[in-house]
Design an enzyme around this catalytic site. Sequence first.
Site, PDB file in Angstrom:
ATOM      1  N   GLU A  52       0.731  -1.244  -0.063  1.00 20.46           N
ATOM      2  CA  GLU A  52      -0.168   0.096   0.030  1.00 20.46           C
ATOM      3  C   GLU A  52       0.695   1.202  -0.025  1.00 20.46           C
ATOM      4  O   GLU A  52       0.585   2.140   0.988  1.00 20.46           O
ATOM      5  CB  GLU A  52      -1.089   0.040   1.176  1.00 20.46           C
ATOM      6  CG  GLU A  52      -1.805  -1.203   1.157  1.00 20.46           C
ATOM      7  CD  GLU A  52      -3.107  -0.788   2.273  1.00 20.46           C
ATOM      8  OE1 GLU A  52      -3.021  -0.013   3.228  1.00 20.46           O
ATOM      9  OE2 GLU A  52      -4.042  -1.691   2.073  1.00 20.46           O
TER      10      GLU A  52
ATOM     11  N   GLU B 104      -5.276  -8.564   0.936  1.00 19.14           N
ATOM     12  CA  GLU B 104      -5.837  -8.224   2.213  1.00 19.14           C
ATOM     13  C   GLU B 104      -7.319  -7.855   1.990  1.00 19.14           C
ATOM     14  O   GLU B 104      -7.703  -7.282   1.045  1.00 19.14           O
ATOM     15  CB  GLU B 104      -5.443  -6.891   2.876  1.00 19.14           C
ATOM     16  CG  GLU B 104      -3.907  -6.959   3.530  1.00 19.14           C
ATOM     17  CD  GLU B 104      -3.249  -5.915   4.249  1.00 19.14           C
ATOM     18  OE1 GLU B 104      -4.538  -4.998   4.639  1.00 19.14           O
ATOM     19  OE2 GLU B 104      -2.230  -5.582   4.366  1.00 19.14           O
TER      20      GLU B 104
HETATM   21  C1  FCB Z   1      -4.549  -1.826   5.486  1.00 19.15           C
HETATM   22  C2  FCB Z   1      -3.239  -2.116   5.959  1.00 19.15           C
HETATM   23  C3  FCB Z   1      -3.226  -3.111   7.211  1.00 19.15           C
HETATM   24  C4  FCB Z   1      -4.430  -3.098   8.264  1.00 19.15           C
HETATM   25  C5  FCB Z   1      -5.739  -3.054   7.312  1.00 19.15           C
HETATM   26  C6  FCB Z   1      -6.909  -2.901   8.179  1.00 19.15           C
HETATM   27  O1  FCB Z   1      -4.581  -0.671   4.973  1.00 19.15           O
HETATM   28  O2  FCB Z   1      -2.257  -2.703   4.978  1.00 19.15           O
HETATM   29  O3  FCB Z   1      -1.859  -3.078   7.840  1.00 19.15           O
HETATM   30  O4  FCB Z   1      -4.016  -1.775   8.934  1.00 19.15           O
HETATM   31  O5  FCB Z   1      -5.696  -1.947   6.443  1.00 19.15           O
END
Ligand code: FCB
Length: 449
Positions: free
Chosen positions: A163, A358
């Site tokens: 990210e 994620e």
């Molecule tokens: C993302 C991050 C991770 C966590 C999630 C909820 O943006 O990569 O570390 O904080 O959100």
Amino acid sequence: MSYQKDFAWGCATSSYQIEGAYNEDGKGLNIWDVFCQDKGRVFEGHTGDIACDHYHLFKKDVELMASLGLKAYRFSINWARVLPEGTGRINEKGIAFYNELIDCLLAKNITPYITLYHWELPYELHKQGGWLNPNIVEWFGEYAALVSERFSDRVTNFFTINEPQVFIGLGYITGEHAPGLKCTLTDQLIMHQNVLKAHGRAVQKLREKAHQPIKIGIAPTSSMCYPKTESKEDIEAARQAIFSIPEDRYRWAWNVTAWSDPVILGAFPDEFLKRFESVMPHYSQEDMKLISEPTDIYGQNIYNGIEIRCGEDHKPEYIKRDAGFPYTANNWPITPKSLYWGPYFLYERYKKPIYITENGCASPDFKSFDGKIHDGGRINFLERYLTEMEKVTDKIDLRGYFQWSLLDNFEWHCGYRDRFGITYVDFETQERTLKDSALWYKEYIKQHS
Ligand code: FCB
């Protein structure tokens, strides 16, 4: 409609959010260690000093993963744990920790996926300008070489950077995240360039030092866009919207194309060039070649999205969320369709095998009288999102899904307020309790493997 054979069903974590042991066994400090000492920056003054104490409890955590039938686990290396000053001196005890973790995972048939950078910039490098210093390209390359040299005999999947949108957006534009800066646009764009080049150098170094063929990708995020209806016009509007760059000067970094286009396609989108050409640093042909060093896979963190329809002027129109629209405990909109249309549009543009690196939600979990954690909201969330994801499997090359997260953990500037885990962590005792959602995920994996 079915998942690929060997689909990587996993969970994701990151080092600062779970490891703790912030000053043990020769680890150097990183920007989050220092940021958290500055009370008032993080909710209730929480820190990641201990976090989930995963550094000491990792064997138990791997047992948990095995008990859920996870096939894969995505974690990050804490750069300053293996290179306390960020470059030069190697901390063998740090290397030993990750070696043990990897061996434990493999012993349980869980495939490790390593992320090089999940925002843990060594503080010594920050003091030298960090992402603003062009030397970071070589610093990051050196770190990538070490990781590959030491771990690629057993690990074959790597993500370079997690990210960039968020660590630049919140760390250097709005200042809510470490290192807490509000930089000028010129500096932001220099960092943007250094991040892209560092990614490219890492790809080269990972490959150069690899003991066997490995797969490499980047793991960005952004809001996804999905069409209101399946009409051609609405789909085209959503496609345009997902690949556009926000107008807001504090939000420009939150987009897909300014990062992924140069990395995958070797060129910046026109919209980006038009907007920033007068302020952005010079890019030579070699720079573009380095940035677009071939990768094998593409990761995307997907949490939510925006509904779009084709407006009267044929431009994308954002659809306001009605009263009663569902939100998670930390106020993120619940939009299952982002897990269909996001991967769909991304695959169409980048044509790379995709991993959802994620996805998950925060929910207000606490123990019931029966000692269990009945997080029905999270089950509902996962069921709705995964149902959408399953529908796209026939249309794209989708290789894996990493639920965020295995454990409740340190959620950056929100501290321990937001619980994202499918495992409940009591931060006083470090006791772990599988939530109902963990058992649900276990069953889901079993049925879909
Ligand atoms: C993302 C991050 C991770 C966590 C999630 C909820 O943006 O990569 O570390 O904080 O959100």
